[in-house]
Scaffold this motif. Structure first.
Motif, PDB file in Angstrom:
ATOM      1  N   TRP A 162       2.099  23.613  29.601  1.00  0.00           N
ATOM      2  CA  TRP A 162       1.450  24.235  28.654  1.00  0.00           C
ATOM      3  C   TRP A 162       1.107  23.370  27.266  1.00  0.00           C
ATOM      4  O   TRP A 162       1.527  22.236  27.181  1.00  0.00           O
ATOM      5  N   THR A 163       0.315  24.018  26.230  1.00  0.00           N
ATOM      6  CA  THR A 163       0.104  23.140  25.092  1.00  0.00           C
ATOM      7  C   THR A 163       0.285  23.817  23.986  1.00  0.00           C
ATOM      8  O   THR A 163       0.561  25.118  24.023  1.00  0.00           O
ATOM      9  N   ALA A 164       0.309  23.167  22.943  1.00  0.00           N
ATOM     10  CA  ALA A 164       0.936  23.768  21.686  1.00  0.00           C
ATOM     11  C   ALA A 164       0.022  22.915  20.637  1.00  0.00           C
ATOM     12  O   ALA A 164      -0.583  22.070  20.683  1.00  0.00           O
ATOM     13  N   PRO A 165      -0.342  23.800  19.332  1.00  0.00           N
ATOM     14  CA  PRO A 165      -1.310  23.275  18.183  1.00  0.00           C
ATOM     15  C   PRO A 165      -1.038  22.045  18.005  1.00  0.00           C
ATOM     16  O   PRO A 165       0.092  21.474  17.890  1.00  0.00           O
ATOM     17  N   ALA A 166      -2.101  21.042  17.779  1.00  0.00           N
ATOM     18  CA  ALA A 166      -2.047  19.600  17.376  1.00  0.00           C
ATOM     19  C   ALA A 166      -1.200  19.587  15.852  1.00  0.00           C
ATOM     20  O   ALA A 166      -0.727  18.413  15.642  1.00  0.00           O
ATOM     21  N   ASP A 167      -1.135  20.631  15.067  1.00  0.00           N
ATOM     22  CA  ASP A 167      -0.486  20.567  13.705  1.00  0.00           C
ATOM     23  C   ASP A 167       1.123  20.898  14.023  1.00  0.00           C
ATOM     24  O   ASP A 167       1.928  20.616  13.098  1.00  0.00           O
ATOM     25  N   GLY A 168       1.661  20.748  15.233  1.00  0.00           N
ATOM     26  CA  GLY A 168       3.005  21.248  15.704  1.00  0.00           C
ATOM     27  C   GLY A 168       3.810  22.351  14.940  1.00  0.00           C
ATOM     28  O   GLY A 168       4.885  22.422  15.023  1.00  0.00           O
ATOM     29  N   SER A 169       2.789  23.350  14.511  1.00  0.00           N
ATOM     30  CA  SER A 169       3.501  24.258  13.661  1.00  0.00           C
ATOM     31  C   SER A 169       4.208  25.293  14.604  1.00  0.00           C
ATOM     32  O   SER A 169       5.134  25.797  13.973  1.00  0.00           O
ATOM     33  N   THR A 170       4.356  25.292  15.819  1.00  0.00           N
ATOM     34  CA  THR A 170       4.932  26.024  16.481  1.00  0.00           C
ATOM     35  C   THR A 170       6.190  25.511  17.230  1.00  0.00           C
ATOM     36  O   THR A 170       6.932  26.110  17.894  1.00  0.00           O
ATOM     37  N   LEU A 171       6.251  24.217  16.989  1.00  0.00           N
ATOM     38  CA  LEU A 171       7.205  23.317  17.737  1.00  0.00           C
ATOM     39  C   LEU A 171       8.414  22.982  16.656  1.00  0.00           C
ATOM     40  O   LEU A 171       8.315  22.915  15.711  1.00  0.00           O
ATOM     41  N   SER A 172       9.621  23.018  17.247  1.00  0.00           N
ATOM     42  CA  SER A 172      10.950  22.940  16.577  1.00  0.00           C
ATOM     43  C   SER A 172      11.851  22.259  17.714  1.00  0.00           C
ATOM     44  O   SER A 172      11.831  22.214  18.787  1.00  0.00           O
ATOM     45  N   PRO A 173      12.703  21.280  17.118  1.00  0.00           N
ATOM     46  CA  PRO A 173      13.656  20.737  17.947  1.00  0.00           C
ATOM     47  C   PRO A 173      14.535  21.850  18.904  1.00  0.00           C
ATOM     48  O   PRO A 173      14.839  22.903  18.139  1.00  0.00           O
ATOM     49  N   ALA A 174      14.527  21.421  20.108  1.00  0.00           N
ATOM     50  CA  ALA A 174      15.342  22.390  20.771  1.00  0.00           C
ATOM     51  C   ALA A 174      16.870  22.221  20.717  1.00  0.00           C
ATOM     52  O   ALA A 174      17.391  21.139  20.203  1.00  0.00           O
TER      53      ALA A 174
END
Length: 75
Positions: free
Chosen positions: A61-73
């Motif tokens: 899957w993809t996530a927004p280029a700004d990384g706003s929805t991603l965090s370290p697991a």
């Protein structure tokens, strides 16, 4: 003193927290999934691409280029 000037606009911007890199394990809050970052934005790539941590039949899957929805697991 750092030498960095703070303007009125950037004084209100949130500080950057984490920038995912290739191979990082990231949690995507919008998909509520955790995966390995396999592509990062840049040079014709317009979003983060993630692959399920353990592979399998689940799709990438993809996530927004700004990384706003991603965090370290969490480990």
């Amino acid at each position: 003193m750092s030498g960095r000037r703070t303007t009125h606009e950037d004084a209100h911007d949130p500080a950057p927290t984490w920038t995912p890199r290739l191979g990082d394990l990231a949690h995507d809050s919008s998909a509520d999934r955790t995966g390995v970052v396999v592509e990062v934005p840049g040079d014709g790539v317009f979003s983060y691409h993630l692959r399920p941590e353990r592979g399998g039949a689940d799709p990438e899957w993809t996530a927004p280029a700004d990384g706003s929805t991603l965090s370290p697991a969490d480990d």
